[in-house]
Design an enzyme around this catalytic site. Structure first.
Site, PDB file in Angstrom:
ATOM      1  N   LYS A 141      28.832  37.636  28.511  1.00 49.07           N
ATOM      2  CA  LYS A 141      28.537  37.940  29.906  1.00 49.07           C
ATOM      3  C   LYS A 141      27.955  39.355  29.959  1.00 49.07           C
ATOM      4  CE  LYS A 141      30.818  38.104  34.469  1.00 49.07           C
ATOM      5  NZ  LYS A 141      32.102  37.955  35.198  1.00 49.07           N
ATOM      6  N   SER A 156      31.965  34.700  39.071  1.00 54.40           N
ATOM      7  CA  SER A 156      30.783  35.474  38.761  1.00 54.40           C
ATOM      8  C   SER A 156      30.215  35.193  37.377  1.00 54.40           C
ATOM      9  CB  SER A 156      31.113  36.963  38.854  1.00 54.40           C
ATOM     10  OG  SER A 156      32.066  37.326  37.861  1.00 54.40           O
ATOM     11  N   SER A 172      36.664  34.296  38.212  1.00 56.12           N
ATOM     12  CA  SER A 172      35.291  34.306  37.713  1.00 56.12           C
ATOM     13  C   SER A 172      35.073  33.632  36.370  1.00 56.12           C
ATOM     14  CB  SER A 172      34.770  35.746  37.630  1.00 56.12           C
ATOM     15  OG  SER A 172      34.481  36.213  38.924  1.00 56.12           O
TER      16      SER A 172
END
Lengths: 490, 493, 95
Positions: free
Chosen positions: A76, A151, A175
């Site tokens: 990420k 997210s 997330s």
């Protein structure tokens, strides 16, 4: 190879059926082909990946390979990667090439894993749909008109579309778990403090926790084992012996492998607000758990409905302070035109941050400001205590807690993007877990309307990651939801 | 109305830089004078994702301070973020302590003024807390811009906050000096004010005696005791003039300009700050065990107050002498070393002689030479050797000055017997031979009949003149006490 | 509770985020929606509840006082918007 489990990939690499360079190239080519329609990646680091793959092949040849040596993965874009663009999904860091590696990145590098690139995310991890990315929304591989969740939407979409076998993520209010659910993959957020936050760009420090995405609980267990561990550079990192999260998975599958496991079902997670198709899939999954020997008991989390308001005080408050370092002085975006220092700050920040980030900074600034602290921040921290106590009370009567991960399946891009409150409510089942600091996992448990994946959330007591992973693993041994692939991945 | 119609109320906030090797939340060096930003680590420049880890050495020093001032060392204290934007503050917040500081309460006794007007006073401390220093903005012109050096960012500070107990600039300076001496004494701060290791902020207000507290203004960053005094004096007069002219004091932060001797409002602080303090989620509560505090207490050197009391009780020094000798760690150490070398027993004249020589001839000479006592060319053992010769009558005080000058110039070697060598080499030994002294007295009396007559006529001064003549004739070596006695006997015969 | 435009402007100033008049108004609407959600908290009596700052009840770990960081100024300043002579440059700072 594309659909192989980590165990299968390991075997293939060890047997020399495929080299690490070939494996990396296979996935890099897939990214090149499929990512234009998914936007799961912000940065694809082909050169770096191939270099790492060559090093992995050398280790393989030298008989020095660990469990993840030569395995492709993606990070990420919240994790700092030395020499590689680290944007956090923001215009503020659109040109930020990190001068150092996050602890998680160093660990995985040292393990010989091959990072293919950095995945898309909501800006500064603030969002539930990945629509808040400066680099455009990532798309759900099951339906590219829909959001992949957020997210960590890019990591989830990348794993779901098999652009990469495993990926890292972070989970502040859901997330990892929510995008895992919406894209039909498995994702785990461990106990707060298990994964070092050093080099993980902070959103809300007391809630942020690194996590893992994979097709299965078994893959997640392997990735988490490599990511976790004490880090003296993070004061909140817990000093505990290293754990092998795969250790319970090897036991042979018995007829009723989950006999004795008591699953608590919080009535607050099964009330109104859950979509019918999600409810049906979740109920069916629970039947399967019972078939595997588990029993279910009713439990209650009476303050669960307060998790969202408490979270939307604590997280923005911490974020407003965490994001003050982005001032255009030492790195990051600096406005082109300004009259003085004050204007340089306010313009750089106005230009560098997107709308949702600004909103949360403003909310956080307000709740911490003079005269409001007690009514908001302190009250939220007290509610946080009540919520954590609720979980302890519930877990006194069961081993793990189960329920839906998300109240709905993936929604259409744009559907909630102009309504922050509706967006916030989509994290209703995941947020409380972060407030308590407990481990949580989401695994695929069926499909809702429109062939969209549904996730089941498992929550356990502190440090019960192995138990959660084992439960999900037994479920996955007996089902094939986690093996379904979206058409785009075929 | 005059200044006497007003009562001045002063509280001090002192930032003492703790003399750790590394910063409070990073492993970067704290050494002074490095190239700009060469000691600014990833944590210090607040790169995205970095995190603070607390330096145990900074905590140890805070405990030492707390124990030294008789304060409560909190078993649990909390770090908080103080949020504001400033280019020398890389995170956009300063990690400090707010609601639960590590040191709570405590007191320091100060001595104000000289001579008969000197008095002692106890200043209560509110708290002392750990925090990080900011970097520096360099205001030299870089194409109309400022340069930011973050080497100092993250240097550990102990912010020491007093109660508003001081009533004059003299008291404020005495307190600041006592605090300065203490932090150096217990070795937690180098006290270098030029380098900014010890900085004072003064909160100043005025009120009618017995009336409610006035509105205070805070004078920031005073880095010398002289500026502290000047700034407070100016500020007090300004506040009195403002009120007497019908104005009102607005709470403000001001800077002192040493060139003009005036205080002025800080422009950067014009908009009232809302610091949005909250517990730093990157740091956990600081827990200090009773065992840790006990260990620090057991390792604590004798403190100035205790040493002062001991000098008075054990050696019979005056309160003034004892205060002077304990005013700094180095003077006290010098004096203590001298006592040991001279084997100065209580009840003997040696402790007082050592004190006199430390504060008198040595201090004066060090002052003239602009030399620190720690670097004194005359070692404590050497001065002790000299003082012992005064005590045993080998030389007179006057001759001792000569010997001291020789010691200062390095004569007599580096050993503790340097004074003896000088005395021997220069033949300075005092004459106690009564026959020799008597013949000198006889010569002097014969040559000074006028003085003899005057003395007999009742003029006591004439006696001193005769003593002087005798001493002169003996080239200073006659034992003055013996001269006195014999002369008196002869004249009264 | 409802934020005024003036309050929105004040917190934007505190947070150093430039907001145009139109943005301030639009932001106000969104923020008031969010505060509508947050306000539910106020109904709960939390008297006697200890605030929770951290999920784990652990004490701060201490680092030994040793300086081990190398000088990485060049690497750090390569990503800086403006530097000169090893300094970060900013518009004139006025004290």
């Amino acid at each position: 190879m594309i659909n192989a489990s980590l165990t299968e990939l390991r075997a293939a690499l060890d047997a020399g059926k495929i080299s690490s360079v070939e494996l990396a190239t296979l996935f890099l080519d897939r990214i090149e082909r499929l990512d234009p329609s998914l936007n799961a990646f912000i940065t694809v680091d082909r050169d770096g990946a191939l270099e790492a793959a060559r090093a992995a092949d050398a280790r393989l040849a030298a008989g020095d390979a660990g469990p993840l040596t030569g395995i492709p993965l993606a990070h990420k874009d919240v994790f700092c990667t030395e020499g590689v663009l680290t944007t956090c999904g923001s215009k503020m860091l659109a040109n930020f090439v990190s001068p150092y590696d996050a602890h998680v990145v160093s660990l995985l590098k040292a393990a010989g894993a091959v990072s293919l690139g950095k995945t898309n995310m909501d800006e500064f991890a603030m969002g539930s749909s990945n629509e808040n990315s400066h680099f455009g929304p990532a798309k759900n591989p099951w339906d590219t008109t829909r959001i992949p969740g957020g997210s960590s939407g890019g990591s989830a979409a990348a794993v779901a579309a098999r652009l990469v076998p495993i990926a890292t993520g972070t989970d502040t209010g859901g997330s990892v778990r929510q995008p895992a659910a919406l894209t039909g993959v498995t994702g785990i957020k461990p106990t707060y403090g298990v994964v070092s936050r050093y080099g993980m760009i902070a959103y809300a420090s007391s809630l942020d926790q690194g996590g893992a995405f994979g097709a299965s609980a078994a893959d997640c267990a392997q990735l988490l084992t490599a990511m976790a561990g004490f880090d003296p550079r993070d004061s909140t990192s817990l000093e505990r012996p290293a754990e092998d999260y795969s250790r319970e998975l090897a036991a042979p599958a018995a007829g009723r492998p989950l006999a004795g496991l008591r699953i608590g079902l919080p009535k607050e997670f099964f009330g109104a607000g859950m979509a019918d198709d999600v409810r049906a899939a979740v109920e069916a999954a629970l039947d399967e758990y019972r078939a595997l020997g588990a029993t279910t008991v009713d439990v209650s989390l009476p303050n669960a409905q307060l998790a969202i308001p408490a979270y939307y005080v604590i997280a923005p408050a911490e974020a407003s302070s965490n994001l003050s370092r982005f001032d255009g002085v030492r790195y990051g975006h600096r406005a082109a035109e300004y009259r003085d220092l004050a204007e340089m700050y306010s313009k750089s920040r106005a230009e560098g941050f997107g709308a949702e980030v600004k909103r949360r900074i403003l909310v956080g600034t307000y709740v911490l400001s003079h005269g409001y602290y007690d009514a908001y921040y302190l009250q939220a921290q007290k509610l946080r205590r009540l919520i954590a106590q609720d979980f302890q009370a519930a877990l006194a009567g069961c081993d793990i807690i189960a329920g839906p991960t998300s109240p709905t399946t993936a929604w259409a891009i744009g559907e909630k993007s102009d309504d922050p409150v509706q967006m916030y409510l989509s994290d209703i089942y995941t947020i409380a877990v972060n407030l308590a600091g407990l481990p949580g996992l989401s695994h695929p448990c069926g499909f809702g309307a429109g062939e969209l994946p549904v996730g089941l959330q498992l929550v356990g007591d502190y440090f019960s990651e192995a138990r959660l992973l084992n439960a999900a693993h037994r479920f996955q041994q007996a089902s094939d939801w986690h093996l379904r692939r979206p058409a785009i991945a075929a | 109305m005059s200044r006497n119609d007003w009562e001045v109320v002063i509280g001090l906030e002192v930032h003492a830089q703790l003399n750790t090797a590394s910063k409070i939340f990073s492993a970067a060096s704290t050494a002074f004078g490095a190239e700009p930003n060469a000691q600014a680590s990833a944590v210090d420049i607040a790169l995205p994702g970095v995190l603070p880890v607390l330096n145990g050495g900074a905590v140890e020093r805070a405990i030492r301070f707390g124990v030294a001032i008789g304060a409560t060392v909190a078993s649990k204290s909390v770090f908080a973020r103080k949020n504001y934007f400033y280019p020398d503050l890389p995170k956009g917040y300063q990690i400090s302590q707010f609601e639960l500081p590590v040191v709570q309460g405590g007191a320091i006794t100060i001595r104000v003024g000289d001579g008969d007007k000197a008095y002692e006073k106890t200043v209560q401390l509110t708290r002392a807390h750990l925090e990080e220093d900011a970097g520096k903005s360099l205001h030299e012109d870089f194409h109309g811009m400022s340069g930011i050096d973050l080497n100092r960012a993250g240097t550990p500070l102990l912010e020491i906050v007093s109660e508003p107990d001081m009533r004059s600039s003299a008291e404020a300076v005495a307190y600041a000096r006592a605090l300065h001496a203490l932090v150096r004494w217990i070795d937690i701060c180098d006290g270098n004010m030029q380098e900014g290791s010890f900085r004072c902020d003064a909160n100043v207000s005025v009120r009618r005696p017995g009336g409610p507290l006035g509105t205070r203004r805070e004078i920031k960053n005073l880095n010398s005791f002289r500026f502290l005094q000047q700034a407070i004096d100016f500020e007090v007069q300004w506040q009195i003039d403002t009120i007497e002219d019908g104005g009102r004091i607005q709470q403000a932060t001001v800077l002192f300009d040493p060139d003009t001797g005036e205080t002025r409002m800080m422009r950067s602080k014009e908009d009232a700050h809302d610091y949005r303090y909250f517990p730093d989620p990157d740091l956990l509560p600081l827990v200090i065990s009773p065992e840790w505090i006990a260990r620090v207490r057991s390792e604590m050197p004798e403190l100035p107050g205790a040493m002062k009391a001991r000098l008075v009780a054990e050696y019979g020094l005056s309160a003034y002498d004892a205060a002077s000798l304990t005013a700094s760690k180095e003077v006290a150490a010098y004096y203590q070393a001298m006592l040991t070398a001279a084997d100065a027993k209580p009840g003997s004249q040696l402790p007082k002689l050592c004190a006199n020589w430390t504060m008198g001839e040595l201090a004066a000479q060090l002052n003239r030479a602009e030399c620190d006592i720690a670097d004194s060319p005359v070692a404590p053992a050497q001065l002790a050797g000299l003082v012992q010769r005064i005590a045993d009558g080998t030389i007179s005080n006057n001759i001792a000055r000569k010997v001291f000058a020789a010691l200062w110039n390095g004569e007599g070697g580096t050993g503790a017997d340097a004074a003896d060598r000088i005395i021997a080499a220069q033949g300075l030994r005092q004459t106690n031979d009564s026959g020799a002294i008597e013949s000198i007295i006889d010569e002097v009396l014969a040559a000074n009949q006028k003085s003899v007559d005057e003395f007999r006529a009742g003029k006591d001064k004439a006696f001193n003149a005769l003593v002087g003549q005798v001493m002169k004739a003996s080239r200073g070596k006659a034992n003055p006490a013996q001269v006195n006695e014999m002369l008196k006997r002869k004249l009264e015969a | 509770m409802s934020l005024s435009t003036e309050q929105v402007r004040r917190i934007a100033t505190l947070a150093r985020i430039e907001l145009s008049a139109a943005e301030a108004e639009a932001t106000r609407g969104k923020l008031n929606g969010i505060f509508g959600l947050i306000e539910q908290m106020q109904a709960v009596d939390t008297t006697g509840v200890e605030p929770m700052s951290h999920p784990q009840d652990v004490a701060q770990r201490l680092r030994p006082d040793v300086a081990t960081e190398p000088d990485r100024r060049d690497a750090f300043q390569r990503i800086a918007p403006q530097t000169e002579a090893g300094l970060y440059l900013v518009p004139k700072v006025i004290e």
